[in-house]
Design a protein around this motif. Structure first.
Motif, PDB file in Angstrom:
ATOM      1  N   GLY A 191      99.730 -21.519  76.244  1.00  0.00           N
ATOM      2  CA  GLY A 191      99.185 -20.209  76.098  1.00  0.00           C
ATOM      3  C   GLY A 191      98.015 -20.138  75.314  1.00  0.00           C
ATOM      4  N   TYR A 192      97.145 -19.076  75.450  1.00  0.00           N
ATOM      5  CA  TYR A 192      95.962 -18.919  74.741  1.00  0.00           C
ATOM      6  C   TYR A 192      96.043 -17.943  73.675  1.00  0.00           C
ATOM      7  N   GLU A 193      94.892 -18.185  72.928  1.00  0.00           N
ATOM      8  CA  GLU A 193      94.715 -17.107  71.636  1.00  0.00           C
ATOM      9  C   GLU A 193      95.910 -17.231  70.534  1.00  0.00           C
ATOM     10  N   THR A 194      96.457 -18.271  70.473  1.00  0.00           N
ATOM     11  CA  THR A 194      97.657 -18.435  69.622  1.00  0.00           C
ATOM     12  C   THR A 194      97.209 -18.215  68.077  1.00  0.00           C
ATOM     13  N   TYR A 195      95.719 -18.648  67.828  1.00  0.00           N
ATOM     14  CA  TYR A 195      95.439 -18.796  66.460  1.00  0.00           C
ATOM     15  C   TYR A 195      94.777 -17.325  66.146  1.00  0.00           C
ATOM     16  N   THR A 196      94.801 -16.278  67.011  1.00  0.00           N
ATOM     17  CA  THR A 196      93.982 -15.074  66.628  1.00  0.00           C
ATOM     18  C   THR A 196      94.184 -14.490  65.359  1.00  0.00           C
ATOM     19  N   HIS A 197      95.406 -14.305  64.780  1.00  0.00           N
ATOM     20  CA  HIS A 197      95.666 -13.595  63.781  1.00  0.00           C
ATOM     21  C   HIS A 197      95.246 -14.575  62.355  1.00  0.00           C
ATOM     22  N   ALA A 198      95.730 -15.909  62.625  1.00  0.00           N
ATOM     23  CA  ALA A 198      95.606 -16.892  61.524  1.00  0.00           C
ATOM     24  C   ALA A 198      94.298 -17.505  61.372  1.00  0.00           C
ATOM     25  N   LEU A 199      93.439 -16.955  62.364  1.00  0.00           N
ATOM     26  CA  LEU A 199      91.856 -17.608  62.554  1.00  0.00           C
ATOM     27  C   LEU A 199      91.094 -17.480  60.990  1.00  0.00           C
ATOM     28  N   PRO A 200      91.077 -16.574  60.461  1.00  0.00           N
ATOM     29  CA  PRO A 200      90.190 -16.348  59.387  1.00  0.00           C
ATOM     30  C   PRO A 200      90.873 -17.428  58.298  1.00  0.00           C
ATOM     31  N   TRP A 201      91.947 -17.694  58.049  1.00  0.00           N
ATOM     32  CA  TRP A 201      92.509 -18.341  57.144  1.00  0.00           C
ATOM     33  C   TRP A 201      92.259 -19.844  57.522  1.00  0.00           C
ATOM     34  N   PHE A 202      92.334 -20.077  58.878  1.00  0.00           N
ATOM     35  CA  PHE A 202      92.015 -21.450  59.244  1.00  0.00           C
ATOM     36  C   PHE A 202      90.519 -21.768  58.898  1.00  0.00           C
ATOM     37  N   ILE A 203      89.908 -20.819  59.060  1.00  0.00           N
ATOM     38  CA  ILE A 203      88.413 -21.108  58.856  1.00  0.00           C
ATOM     39  C   ILE A 203      88.203 -21.410  57.440  1.00  0.00           C
TER      40      ILE A 203
ATOM     41  N   LEU B 339     106.887 -23.465  54.184  1.00  0.00           N
ATOM     42  CA  LEU B 339     105.855 -22.731  55.007  1.00  0.00           C
ATOM     43  C   LEU B 339     106.007 -23.205  56.530  1.00  0.00           C
ATOM     44  N   LYS B 340     105.936 -22.359  57.453  1.00  0.00           N
ATOM     45  CA  LYS B 340     106.032 -22.674  58.676  1.00  0.00           C
ATOM     46  C   LYS B 340     105.009 -22.163  59.316  1.00  0.00           C
ATOM     47  N   LEU B 341     104.266 -22.620  60.397  1.00  0.00           N
ATOM     48  CA  LEU B 341     102.976 -22.080  61.035  1.00  0.00           C
ATOM     49  C   LEU B 341     103.571 -21.401  62.505  1.00  0.00           C
ATOM     50  N   GLN B 342     104.475 -22.095  63.037  1.00  0.00           N
ATOM     51  CA  GLN B 342     105.256 -21.663  64.278  1.00  0.00           C
ATOM     52  C   GLN B 342     106.319 -20.825  64.137  1.00  0.00           C
ATOM     53  N   SER B 343     106.854 -20.007  64.952  1.00  0.00           N
ATOM     54  CA  SER B 343     108.114 -19.275  64.792  1.00  0.00           C
ATOM     55  C   SER B 343     108.602 -18.984  66.172  1.00  0.00           C
ATOM     56  N   GLY B 344     109.907 -19.201  66.433  1.00  0.00           N
ATOM     57  CA  GLY B 344     110.558 -18.688  67.717  1.00  0.00           C
ATOM     58  C   GLY B 344     110.076 -17.337  68.104  1.00  0.00           C
ATOM     59  N   LYS B 345     109.615 -16.446  67.121  1.00  0.00           N
ATOM     60  CA  LYS B 345     109.722 -15.328  67.261  1.00  0.00           C
ATOM     61  C   LYS B 345     108.142 -14.552  67.512  1.00  0.00           C
ATOM     62  N   SER B 346     107.224 -15.529  67.601  1.00  0.00           N
ATOM     63  CA  SER B 346     105.994 -14.882  67.981  1.00  0.00           C
ATOM     64  C   SER B 346     105.334 -16.134  68.631  1.00  0.00           C
ATOM     65  N   MET B 347     104.311 -15.653  69.621  1.00  0.00           N
ATOM     66  CA  MET B 347     103.639 -16.564  70.223  1.00  0.00           C
ATOM     67  C   MET B 347     102.407 -16.963  69.347  1.00  0.00           C
ATOM     68  N   PHE B 348     102.220 -16.441  68.245  1.00  0.00           N
ATOM     69  CA  PHE B 348     100.934 -16.567  67.527  1.00  0.00           C
ATOM     70  C   PHE B 348     101.411 -17.717  66.206  1.00  0.00           C
ATOM     71  N   ILE B 349     100.239 -18.462  65.945  1.00  0.00           N
ATOM     72  CA  ILE B 349     100.354 -19.065  64.865  1.00  0.00           C
ATOM     73  C   ILE B 349     100.245 -18.264  63.733  1.00  0.00           C
ATOM     74  N   GLY B 350     101.073 -18.188  62.644  1.00  0.00           N
ATOM     75  CA  GLY B 350     100.938 -17.659  61.322  1.00  0.00           C
ATOM     76  C   GLY B 350     101.374 -18.449  60.148  1.00  0.00           C
ATOM     77  N   PHE B 351     101.422 -17.654  59.228  1.00  0.00           N
ATOM     78  CA  PHE B 351     101.739 -18.603  58.039  1.00  0.00           C
ATOM     79  C   PHE B 351     103.030 -17.766  57.413  1.00  0.00           C
ATOM     80  N   HIS B 352     104.105 -18.603  57.778  1.00  0.00           N
ATOM     81  CA  HIS B 352     105.434 -17.820  57.470  1.00  0.00           C
ATOM     82  C   HIS B 352     106.160 -18.395  56.195  1.00  0.00           C
ATOM     83  N   TRP B 353     106.159 -17.793  55.135  1.00  0.00           N
ATOM     84  CA  TRP B 353     106.356 -18.420  53.793  1.00  0.00           C
ATOM     85  C   TRP B 353     107.838 -17.801  53.629  1.00  0.00           C
ATOM     86  N   LYS B 354     108.520 -18.997  53.091  1.00  0.00           N
ATOM     87  CA  LYS B 354     109.869 -18.798  52.473  1.00  0.00           C
ATOM     88  C   LYS B 354     110.108 -19.053  51.229  1.00  0.00           C
TER      89      LYS B 354
END
Lengths: 225, 410, 297
Positions: A191-203, B339-354
């Motif tokens: 799927g698309y746009e997966t980096y949307t929220h983290a993008l500022p951090w990745f930049i 630190l995890k970037l991907q989570s089974g609970k979101s489609m988005f990449i994020g910084f999941h810190w534990k």
């Protein structure tokens, strides 16, 4: 002096750079032609459905291309410096060494930014030809981390070439490989746009590599073996 | 100065990468299979029937702990296993003295499952609006997609141009219903693989929920009585032949409502402890009951209701999560944080810190001592290496690895 | 005295292998200094330290009074550097490389010096340096360093891979350069004969460190070769010591190298009860002397 140094860097990368330009334009043409073909074969609304609802990435050919171009430009620029340790000649030039090194990576970096800009603009024109603007913004958000990865790959390549010790080089490659990996993750379910929220951090994180060459260059200067 | 900064930036990146991939490798080696138990409700014995993995065997038992074979379990859950029982000729004719038929059981059965990653997932704001009264019965993909910006625009896919006639028609209809442009959120079920089409539910700019459909090429737009302050997080539109509810609404405070066919009334589900950002929700319906399961890490909460959503019984079970088991407890001694970037609970990449796991300080300090020894071997002056050692004290294994890769040359 | 290069107590190891310990030398302004030694004795190591590409285990080098680890751009402009093997930016052609370097040395760049050498080369104007012969490349490197017109030239093994003609050409230009006022040269080589008319001071390295530091004139007048024959074929076991620098024996014919007078040597031999005849000093070239001192292997 600075102009002259830039001239030398340009001499090294120009052919590879033009070839990468060609490769980008070919791949973009392929992407555009594929959409046109699919529309002829299965109706435009089905193509839209795949791109919008089923979240198919019709531009996935671009995933590794920036990384490839970064490695190529970094290699053609730094392989001649490292073979026979020509970097000694470069660093012997009557300029501050940090200035020399950052100008060198600056040339490749700027060249890649220009290449990526042209690629993004071309991609935008292709996308807008077939899709509404909502699709374009999604495409750009999705592909931006790939282009950031290209810049990181370039900076990491220059750094790995400059490092004088082979074992250390391998370690730098491993770190760079994993770091790049964080920019090229697909969502667990595609799927698309997966980096949307983290993008500022990745930049922000991609900027952490911007002066990376100075660390191995210091080791080169001290003759670490 | 810049050279020093360059080294610390690289060390930071290395720590970041190590904190992601070393724990990942750890779990690749030590992670064990954890299967959440599954709960149903038997109309025969009026008890919860649980299926769970014990050791390597999957066992069935009731809430009192009495075990059953798989065949016995099938008979205890006839409303669920009707296909199998009918094929074997074991389907009862009556349940609780009420005569039942396979056809009736089938029509009244549904199974809905909502995963946390489905909530707020990325979505390009373009949607196909189906003809809900298709001339050839089968739903067909429309030639255009709509978006609701300053108006409700239809864009023909073939030409990538706005269909101004259709756009005008729908925009006018929406305006007449008091729709405040642009749309805040649009929810639908854009697939042709459903029995019929109920169109879209759209939250307008004022927070009101509208139901938008197309019938015989004409716009239908109804402002629902759903209160604007409900705080809609997401809506799952679920067309079903049962025609009891149109959609499931989940609010920002994790309340779950069914949007009923009956005058768009809201039916609140009596859930316990549901958090839509982290838990899975299962809604199972059959001829007699509604079984609502909330599954989170290490916890299952099941509520069984009658068909008017009055609670009959509840069941709760917990089990040790990955972090609470041996490998998890040991990991807290190794890694000060993960630190995890991907989570089974979101489609988005994020910084999941534990973390921070203070247990790891023991190892951290041991590594500081080791790095002290290594630096002495390299004749570094103590003053220059203080930041390095602080880094190891704080980040443990990760910092230690980073310093091995980027040694201090001052 | 005015020193361009001052190296104090240089000590360096590769791993645990000692290259040299407490090596010190000074190069006065206007002189030519030779660092001699067989391959692998640390000549390039010293060049790297001088140029700041290697941090010695201990000790320090000052060039024009600046720490060689932290040379300022102004000082670098005064230093011409010829890498071992005449390495240059071989992705350029002779025009590009001249254009490139000239920008870095405004006010001191002597274009003519470069083009004078290039005119003698049989190369295409757009031929990349990479495709040139070893000798042609050496001329490009030399031309660039002459055009830079530095106050100090650091030449790392200029003779490597060159045939006699190019070597001679190189030396001709080099000696012309050294004739100019106040030009200092630091040169390393493993071919000694070329340097006969060129160097003033030198240091000879061997695998254990500094073997000899001297001036050419002193070395020539003080280091001698003596031949004598033995009465019979007995094998003499004369180890190098304070008097004997080196000793070789083939059958009954002996060669002895020493810094001492003939009389002293004779007395020494007698004290060792050596029965010799036909004792005579033999004149020798610089190369003979070099080999006499360092040994053939």
């Amino acid at each position: 002096m600075i102009k002259s140094l830039l001239y030398k860097e340009w001499l090294k990368i120009r052919w590879a750079y033009l070839i990468m330009f060609g490769v980008f334009l070919l791949i973009l043409a392929k992407i555009g032609l594929e959409i046109a073909y699919d529309i002829r074969q299965m109706d435009a609304n089905a193509v839209w459905y795949n791109a919008v609802i089923r979240q198919q990435i019709f531009y996935s050919w671009l995933l590794y291309l920036p990384v490839l171009s970064g490695i190529v430009i970094g290699s053609v620029q730094f392989a001649p410096e490292i073979s026979a340790k020509r970097l000694k000649l470069t660093l012997h030039l009557p300029l501050n060494e940090t200035t020399i090194l950052l100008l060198m990576t600056g040339v490749g970096f700027a060249a890649l930014v220009l290449l990526y800009l042209v690629a993004c603009i071309s991609l935008s024109l292709i996308v807008l030809h077939f899709f509404p603007v909502q699709v374009l913004s999604s495409v750009l958000i999705t592909a931006l981390p790939w282009f950031l990865a290209g810049l990181i790959a370039y900076l990491a390549t220059t750094m790995i070439f400059t490092e004088p010790v082979w074992l250390q080089r391998v370690l730098l490659m491993i770190v760079a490989w994993f770091f790049l990996n964080t920019y090229l993750l697909y969502s667990p379910r595609g799927g698309y746009e997966t980096y949307t929220h983290a993008l500022p951090w990745f930049i922000l994180l991609s900027l952490f590599y911007i002066i990376s060459i100075l660390t191995p260059a210091q080791r080169f200067r001290r003759g670490v073996e | 100065m810049l050279t020093k900064l360059s080294r610390y930036l690289l060390i930071f990146i290395t720590i970041l990468v190590a904190a992601i991939y070393i724990p990942k490798l750890y779990w690749l080696i030590f992670g064990e299979r954890i299967v959440a138990p599954h709960a149903s409700y038997s109309p025969v014995i009026k008890k919860f029937i649980l299926g769970k993995l014990v050791g390597k065997n999957y066992l069935w038992m009731d809430s009192d702990g009495k075990q059953y074979t798989r065949e016995q379990t099938d008979l205890l859950l006839p409303l669920q296993n009707y296909r199998l029982l009918a094929a074997k000729g074991q389907m009862p004719d009556t349940l609780d003295g009420i005569p039942i038929s396979v056809e009736e059981v089938r029509l009244n059965s549904f199974y809905l499952r909502f995963q946390p990653y489905q909530i707020g997932m990325p979505q390009i704001q373009l949607f196909p609006l189906f003809e809900s009264n298709p001339p050839r019965l089968q739903l067909e993909m429309p030639p255009d997609f709509f978006r609701i910006t300053g108006r409700m625009e239809f864009i023909t896919a073939e030409s990538n141009q706005i269909n101004s006639e259709k756009t005008g028609l729908f925009t006018k209809r929406l305006q007449e219903s008091g729709f405040a442009f642009p749309a805040a959120k649009i929810f639908g079920n854009p697939t042709t693989r459903k029995p019929f089409d109920e169109g879209y539910f759209v939250v307008d700019n004022a927070g009101h929920l509208y139901h938008i459909k197309m019938r015989d090429g004409k716009p239908l737009c109804i402002r629902t009585p759903v209160p604007a302050d409900l705080g809609i997080e997401t809506i799952f539109v679920k067309e079903s032949n049962l025609k009891e509810f149109l959609a499931v609404i989940i609010t920002r405070s994790s309340d779950v409502y069914l949007l009923m066919y009956d005058r768009y009334k809201l039916q609140k589900l009596p859930l316990a402890g549901y958090d839509c950002k982290s838990d899975q929700l299962r809604i199972v319906g059959n001829l007699f009951y509604r079984i609502l399961s909330v599954v989170s890490d290490g916890r299952l909460e099941v509520t069984v209701t009658d068909r008017n959503y009055e609670v009959i019984d509840r069941y709760e079970e917990t089990w040790p999560t990955r972090e609470q088991r041996t490998a998890g407890l040991a990991s807290a001694w190794l890694f000060p944080f993960t630190l995890k970037l991907q989570s089974g609970k979101s489609m988005f990449i994020g910084f999941h810190w534990k973390g921070y796991y203070w247990n790891a300080l023991v190892l951290n300090l041991a590594l500081v001592a080791l790095s002290f020894f290594l630096y002495r071997k390299r004749n570094n002056s103590t003053k220059n290496t203080i930041p390095d050692r602080l880094l190891v004290a704080l980040t443990g294994l990760y910092g230690f690895i980073a310093l091995l890769i980027f040694p201090n040359h001052n | 005295m005015d020193f361009v290069v001052e190296c104090k107590n240089l000590t360096h190891y590769y791993g645990n292998k000692l290259i040299y310990e407490n090596m010190s030398f000074n190069i006065p302004r206007g002189s030519t200094f030779g660092l001699l030694g067989k391959n692998g004795t640390g000549k390039t190591t010293t060049i790297n330290i001088l140029n700041g590409y290697l941090k010695p285990r201990s000790g320090q080098c000052l060039i024009f009074g600046e720490d060689s680890q932290k040379l300022s751009p102004q000082t670098k402009a005064r230093i011409g550097f010829l890498m071992e093997g005449h390495i240059q930016f071989n992705f350029m052609n002779i025009h590009q490389i001249e254009k490139f370097y000239s920008a870095f040395y405004p006010g001191q760049w002597k274009k003519e010096a470069y083009w004078e050498l290039m005119a003698k080369l049989q190369v295409e104007p757009d031929q990349k340096i990479a495709t040139m012969s070893c000798g042609q490349r050496s001329q490009v490197a030399l031309g660039l360093i002459l055009a830079q017109d530095p106050d100090l030239m650091i030449l790392d093994d200029y003779s490597m891979g060159l045939d006699a003609g190019y070597r001679r050409l190189f030396l001709d230009y080099l000696s012309e350069y050294t004739r100019a006022e106040n030009k200092t040269v630091f040169i390393t080589s493993h071919i000694i004969q070329d340097l006969e008319d060129l160097i003033d001071d030198f240091v000879i390295l061997d695998y254990r460190g500094v073997l000899l530091a001297s001036t050419l004139d002193r070395f020539r007048s003080e280091f001698k070769q003596f031949r004598f024959d033995l009465e019979n074929d007995t094998q003499l076991s004369l180890q190098p010591d304070e008097l004997v620098s080196n000793f070789e024996q083939l059958k009954n014919r002996c060669t002895l190298y020493s810094f001492s007078d003939p009389a002293e040597v004779k007395a020494y031999l007698k004290s060792k009860q050596v029965n010799f005849k036909n004792f005579k000093p033999v004149p020798m070239s610089l190369e003979d002397a070099f080999i006499g001192l360092t040994g053939k292997y």
